[in-house]
Write an enzyme that holds these catalytic residues in place. Structure first.
Site, PDB file in Angstrom:
ATOM      1  N   LYS A 110     107.635  -6.232 -30.129  1.00  0.00           N
ATOM      2  CA  LYS A 110     107.045  -6.431 -31.628  1.00  0.00           C
ATOM      3  C   LYS A 110     108.190  -7.570 -32.452  1.00  0.00           C
ATOM      4  CE  LYS A 110     104.864  -2.225 -32.917  1.00  0.00           C
ATOM      5  NZ  LYS A 110     104.889  -0.854 -33.303  1.00  0.00           N
ATOM      6  N   LYS A 189      97.604  -8.080 -24.208  1.00  0.00           N
ATOM      7  CA  LYS A 189      97.007  -6.456 -24.787  1.00  0.00           C
ATOM      8  C   LYS A 189      96.346  -6.864 -25.930  1.00  0.00           C
ATOM      9  CE  LYS A 189      98.845  -3.050 -27.338  1.00  0.00           C
ATOM     10  NZ  LYS A 189     100.004  -2.324 -28.150  1.00  0.00           N
ATOM     11  N   LYS A 192      96.395  -5.313 -33.179  1.00  0.00           N
ATOM     12  CA  LYS A 192      95.958  -5.923 -34.664  1.00  0.00           C
ATOM     13  C   LYS A 192      96.851  -7.119 -35.057  1.00  0.00           C
ATOM     14  CE  LYS A 192      95.786  -0.815 -35.715  1.00  0.00           C
ATOM     15  NZ  LYS A 192      96.784   0.049 -35.443  1.00  0.00           N
TER      16      LYS A 192
END
Ligand code: TYM
Length: 321
Positions: A110, A189, A192
């Site tokens: 992230k 991957k 969102k």
């Protein structure tokens, strides 16, 4: 068997969420006591817009119901309606070694993708452990990207049990048979937050355009493509089409004489067909949001009946009560 899983309202749900978590969760609702929640506390680690969070939270509920979650069989609720999750998260934090969190891939991924590093983001797996342990869950249907978090959950349960005596049950992650991570339009991957997703309920024209824009190699339509299985459109077709149709598309590419334009058109048709019934149910639900809110309120009341006593058990074990 008690089944539990969660999904973040941090964006619009995509087919990766659907095949990784929603479909297996819906299939499992008939096989045990199922608890599914919208992880709004978790979404606070990457989304900083209050109105959007409210909107996405409701949309997750609508989409999940439209896809087949049956509120008579599964309990659907919003995580923050059960604030005991947060208390248990603190309790588990105090037995969580730093190294356990430092090893988590999801935090590093992230950060690498532009999410700001915060204490909440770092401590995210501890809250997730609390989410699972507070329901005495046996089985946790998740996509493979969440496997490490379920392992952390087991570690924390063991650590707490060793420190304060047997308190928590050890859950098992559960993956769909043959499940792989669903890839996004850029081959990473599907996520969102990576702008590579195909929404479950995307608008027709926009989704067609998006699927037609998948970048392919420069081989001519006539050339045989012996590596057809690696093609991104083929990989999406594998998820949304019956095996015979998938095999047929693979064979056509391998044989040559089948262009990428036609393949992508076929992908769109299959996608549109796959979610047709769910789309119709979703339209009905969007006109009946009071019902959706009622499902969440009923779900929260049922979830709390389980979560409160388990949290009490943990409080007693560690001497808070
Ligand atoms: P989240 O919101 O990122 O994703 C929800 C579920 O969708 C799966 N998923 C995928 N599966 C296959 N391919 C993909 N490209 C893909 N993208 C997402 C995820 O694996 C997940 O199962 N931490 C969780 C939410 C959570 C949770 C929990 C889950 C919070 N507490 C307790 C289970 C139990 C998450 O961020 O999921």
């Amino acid at each position: 068997m008690r089944i539990l899983s969660g999904i973040q309202p941090s964006g619009i749900l995509h087919v990766g969420n659907y095949f990784g978590m929603m479909r297996p969760s819906i299939e499992l609702q008939d096989q045990g006591e199922a608890y599914y929640f919208i992880a709004d506390y978790h979404s606070m680690t990457s989304l900083y817009d209050a109105d959007l969070r409210r909107d996405y939270t409701r949309r997750v509920a609508v989409d999940f119901l439209a896809c087949g979650l049956n509120p008579e069989r599964a309990v659907l609720f919003k995580q923050s309606d059960v604030p005991e999750h947060v208390e248990l998260s603190w309790i588990l934090s105090s037995v969580c070694p730093m190294g356990l969190l430092e090893r988590c891939h999801s935090y590093k991924d992230k950060i690498a993708n532009g999410v700001s590093a915060s204490h909440g983001l770092f401590a995210y797996p501890v809250l997730m452990a609390a989410d699972i342990l507070i329901y005495d869950a046996d089985s946790v249907p998740v996509g493979s990207d969440q496997k490490q978090h379920v392992e952390v959950t087991r570690d924390l349960a063991q650590k707490f049990n060793q420190t304060y005596g047997e308190t928590f049950k050890l859950p098992e992650p559960r993956f769909r048979d043959g499940a792989e991570t669903v890839l996004g339009l850029d081959g990473q991957k599907m996520s969102k937050s990576y702008n590579n997703a195909v929404e479950i309920f995307g608008e027709e024209k926009a989704t067609r355009k998006r699927l037609m824009s998948i970048v392919m190699d420069s081989r001519t339509p006539d050339e045989p493509k012996p590596d057809a299985e690696k093609n991104l459109a083929i990989q999406l077709i594998k998820h949304i089409a019956p095996t015979e149709i998938y095999q047929d598309e693979v064979e056509k590419l391998k044989a040559g004489g089948y262009g990428y334009g036609n393949l992508k058109k076929r992908l769109f048709e299959l996608y549109w067909e796959y979610f047709r019934d769910a789309r119709a149910r979703r339209d009905e639900l969007m006109n009946n949001l009071d019902y959706v809110d009622q499902v969440l309120a009923n779900g929260a009341a049922k979830a709390r009946e389980i979560a409160r006593p388990v949290n009490q058990r943990a409080r007693r074990a560690c001497g808070l009560d």
